[in-house]
Scaffold this active site. Structure first.
Site, mmCIF file in Angstrom:
data_model
loop_
_atom_site.group_PDB
_atom_site.id
_atom_site.type_symbol
_atom_site.label_atom_id
_atom_site.label_comp_id
_atom_site.label_asym_id
_atom_site.label_seq_id
_atom_site.Cartn_x
_atom_site.Cartn_y
_atom_site.Cartn_z
ATOM 1 N N ARG A 4 74.177 30.912 -57.672
ATOM 2 C CA ARG A 4 73.307 31.615 -58.622
ATOM 3 C C ARG A 4 71.813 31.520 -58.302
ATOM 4 N NH1 ARG A 4 74.790 29.295 -64.011
ATOM 5 N NH2 ARG A 4 75.930 27.736 -62.821
ATOM 6 N N GLY A 26 85.724 19.613 -55.484
ATOM 7 C CA GLY A 26 85.410 18.965 -56.757
ATOM 8 C C GLY A 26 84.553 17.719 -56.576
ATOM 9 N N TYR A 78 73.224 13.468 -58.671
ATOM 10 C CA TYR A 78 73.372 14.845 -58.205
ATOM 11 C C TYR A 78 72.103 15.257 -57.456
ATOM 12 C CZ TYR A 78 77.371 15.806 -61.377
ATOM 13 O OH TYR A 78 78.573 15.830 -62.028
ATOM 14 N N GLY A 79 72.289 15.879 -56.319
ATOM 15 C CA GLY A 79 71.136 16.344 -55.530
ATOM 16 C C GLY A 79 70.343 17.446 -56.203
ATOM 17 N N GLY A 95 80.897 18.954 -69.336
ATOM 18 C CA GLY A 95 81.998 18.081 -69.714
ATOM 19 C C GLY A 95 81.673 17.390 -71.039
ATOM 20 N N SER A 121 18.517 33.776 -40.779
ATOM 21 C CA SER A 121 19.715 34.519 -41.180
ATOM 22 C C SER A 121 20.253 35.392 -40.058
ATOM 23 C CB SER A 121 19.385 35.419 -42.372
ATOM 24 O OG SER A 121 19.049 34.608 -43.468
HETATM 25 C C1 UD1 Z 1 79.884 18.514 -63.566
HETATM 26 C C2 UD1 Z 1 80.781 17.600 -64.374
HETATM 27 C C3 UD1 Z 1 80.522 17.824 -65.855
HETATM 28 C C4 UD1 Z 1 79.058 17.612 -66.174
HETATM 29 C C5 UD1 Z 1 78.194 18.490 -65.286
HETATM 30 C C6 UD1 Z 1 76.754 18.170 -65.465
HETATM 31 C C7 UD1 Z 1 82.801 17.263 -63.084
HETATM 32 C C8 UD1 Z 1 84.217 17.678 -62.910
HETATM 33 N N1 UD1 Z 1 82.151 17.876 -64.072
HETATM 34 O O1 UD1 Z 1 80.179 19.845 -63.868
HETATM 35 O O2 UD1 Z 1 81.305 16.931 -66.629
HETATM 36 O O3 UD1 Z 1 78.802 17.887 -67.540
HETATM 37 O O4 UD1 Z 1 78.519 18.251 -63.908
HETATM 38 O O5 UD1 Z 1 75.986 19.099 -64.757
HETATM 39 O O6 UD1 Z 1 82.334 16.370 -62.397
HETATM 40 N N2 UD1 Z 1 79.420 19.020 -55.849
HETATM 41 C C9 UD1 Z 1 79.772 18.688 -54.572
HETATM 42 N N3 UD1 Z 1 81.022 18.961 -54.150
HETATM 43 C C10 UD1 Z 1 81.950 19.559 -54.936
HETATM 44 C C11 UD1 Z 1 81.570 19.904 -56.245
HETATM 45 C C12 UD1 Z 1 80.301 19.625 -56.676
HETATM 46 O O7 UD1 Z 1 78.969 18.132 -53.826
HETATM 47 O O8 UD1 Z 1 83.048 19.772 -54.451
HETATM 48 C C13 UD1 Z 1 78.067 18.701 -56.323
HETATM 49 C C14 UD1 Z 1 77.237 19.922 -56.640
HETATM 50 O O9 UD1 Z 1 76.478 20.303 -55.520
HETATM 51 C C15 UD1 Z 1 76.347 19.427 -57.778
HETATM 52 C C16 UD1 Z 1 77.207 18.382 -58.460
HETATM 53 O O10 UD1 Z 1 78.187 17.998 -57.539
HETATM 54 O O11 UD1 Z 1 75.200 18.785 -57.292
HETATM 55 C C17 UD1 Z 1 77.851 18.896 -59.719
HETATM 56 O O12 UD1 Z 1 78.582 20.047 -59.425
HETATM 57 P P1 UD1 Z 1 78.639 21.267 -60.435
HETATM 58 O O13 UD1 Z 1 79.601 22.252 -59.921
HETATM 59 O O14 UD1 Z 1 77.288 21.704 -60.792
HETATM 60 O O15 UD1 Z 1 79.209 20.501 -61.705
HETATM 61 P P2 UD1 Z 1 80.241 21.010 -62.757
HETATM 62 O O16 UD1 Z 1 81.600 20.981 -62.183
HETATM 63 O O17 UD1 Z 1 79.721 22.231 -63.343
#
Ligand code: UD1
Ligand code: CA
Length: 454
Positions: free
Chosen positions: A16, A79, A101-102, A138, A404
């Site tokens: 996005r 995931g 989280y990055g 979550g 100048s």
């Molecule tokens: C996740 C949480 C959710 C929480 C939310 C907060 C899980 C299953 N859910 O949601 O409970 O409220 O974050 O923002 O953990 N990433 C990876 N590899 C993957 C998936 C994700 O590196 O396979 C990284 C993403 O780059 C990001 C972070 O993990 O930095 C979270 O991923 P994102 O998809 O945003 O989280 P949600 O699943 O929406």
């Protein structure tokens, strides 16, 4: 105390963002999101930092310059639980693992310290937040004793669970040995077919591992960036924190909402900063420095009592005390102003050392120059430092007066106390106290008749 290792999840594509740049390389305050998170990990003295990359991983590794990062690659995004598992082989079994989280850049050091403190071999610590809009997040499930017992993802939640406002920030600390065991047991049997890190909460409860929760008050502290609107929102919040800190330290900001700091800004006493000013890299302002509106300053040092007027642009320069710059001045790399010197409107300088009390007041270019003390450079003077191939230097000694519209074709040396007639094109050195005039002589023709229409 267990040692601390940090895992930063950064494999997400950031669909996005609609960008070819990996999400975690987008910037807040001039610094990549991931670099902010790495800084946070360093600030709490993590023994090791593991970054899980996926989409654009090579680009991320190239652009993030930080020492001692262990990169783990998650080729397919299966995931958050799967992502953490990719870093696990490099982690000491006896450590506490903090998951960050990055794309969550504004997490505070104190929050992380408290969270890590609450975690040990028999206790997991989870950071939660009361969300004004919990959509997509979550939900924290608590039992009758108000203990957190599980996290349910929005897509797996029933109607009553969806009403819960307390959500998972995603940030947690867990004992490594147990974490390894739980991750091993994850299954993708859920609405998204993913290995959810969040499932370890229920596993911990079943395993008699205490689940401690810590709740942040400020939602923005744990807000992740998923789109440009959130990036802009966090940028403003970050800048708000910066300007609040400046105000607290006694700096006068004409409008704390109209200053941008993309790096480190150090200020002395009684500094005043007008609106729409941008500071990049490392900038230091001495005591009583006053900055006018629309000024840009990058990697520069500004001495005490110096005043910078509106619309000036200053880069990689050092300015001594009581100087005056602008309005509309451009000081480029390698400009050094000595005490009390003055650069006026529409003047450009580059690799120029301007001596104490010297003035370049209007419309000039001073490049590759050493200018002595108390020199006056008239309007429209150009230092012709470039022959199309090479650059040459000009030396102007103390007390010189340049009329100048003079062009100085470098290399040229002008001796102490010399004067240059206006409109001269200097191609030769000028001796001490000499007057040089290098221009066509004026001829006045008497009785001149203008041509008449035929
Ligand atoms: C996740 C949480 C959710 C929480 C939310 C907060 C899980 C299953 N859910 O949601 O409970 O409220 O974050 O923002 O953990 N990433 C990876 N590899 C993957 C998936 C994700 O590196 O396979 C990284 C993403 O780059 C990001 C972070 O993990 O930095 C979270 O991923 P994102 O998809 O945003 O989280 P949600 O699943 O929406
Ligand atoms: Ca997210």
């Amino acid at each position: 105390m267990n040692t601390l290792e940090v895992v930063i999840l950064a494999a997400g594509k950031g669909t996005r963002m609609y960008s070819s740049t990996p999400k975690v390389l987008h910037k807040i305050g001039g610094k990549a999101l991931l670099a902010h998170v790495i800084q946070s990990a360093q600030d709490i003295d993590a023994k090791a930092i593991h970054v899980v990359v996926g989409f654009g991983g090579e680009q991320v590794q190239q652009q993030i310059q930080a020492d001692n990062i262990n990169w783990a690659v998650q080729a397919e995004q299966l995931g958050t639980g799967h992502a953490v598992a990719q870093a696990l082989p490099g982690i000491d079994q006896d450590s506490v693992v903090l998951v960050l989280y990055g794309d969550v850049p504004l997490i505070k050091q104190e929050t992380l310290k408290d969270l890590v403190q609450a975690c040990n071999a028999d206790s997991l610590a989870l950071l939660t937040v009361n969300s004004s809009d919990a959509t997509g997040l979550g939900r924290i499930i608590r039992n009758d004793q108000q203990q957190a017992v599980a996290i349910v993802e929005e897509k797996d939640a029933n109607a009553s669970q969806k009403l819960i406002k307390e959500t998972n920030s995603g940030i947690l600390a867990a004992p490594a040995k147990r974490l390894a065991k739980w991750l091993e047991a994850l299954s993708p049997k859920n609405a998204q077919g993913e290995y959810y890190l969040t499932d370890i909460i229920a596993m911990a409860v079943a395993d008699n591992c205490a689940v401690q929760t810590l709740t942040v008050d400020d939602e923005l502290e744990v807000l992740g960036v998923n789109n440009k609107a959130q990036l802009a929102q966090l940028e403003r919040h970050y800048q708000y924190r910066k300007s609040a800190a400046l105000l607290n330290s006694g700096v006068t900001l004409f409008d704390p909402n109209r200053i941008d700091i993309r790096g480190n800004l150090e200020c002395g006493k009684d500094v005043e900063i007008d609106v729409n000013t941008i500071f990049e890299g490392n900038v230091s302002l001495g005591n009583n420095v006053r900055i006018g509106p629309n000024v840009f300053i990058k990697n520069s040092v500004i001495g005490d009592n110096t005043q910078i007027f509106a619309n000036s642009h200053i880069e990689e320069s050092t300015i001594a005390q009581s100087c005056s710059i602008g309005p509309f001045a451009r000081l480029r790399t390698g400009t050094h102003l000595n005490n009390g010197s003055k650069i006026g409107n529409f003047v450009e300088t580059k690799k120029a050392n301007i001596g104490q009390g010297s003035k370049v007041n209007h419309l000039s270019y001073v490049g590759d120059a050493i200018v002595g003390e108390n020199v006056n450079i008239g309007a429209g003077t150009i230092f012709c430092n470039y022959d199309g191939v090479n650059k040459f230097q000009t030396r102007i000694h103390d007390g010189v007066f340049i009329g100048s519209n003079t062009a100085i074709v470098a290399p040229v040396e002008v001796g102490k106390g010399a004067s240059i007639g206006a409109g001269s094109t200097l191609t030769k050195d000028v001796g001490e106290n000499e007057l040089a005039v290098a221009r066509g002589r004026q001829r006045n023709i008497e009785g001149w008749k203008r041509p008449e229409k035929k």
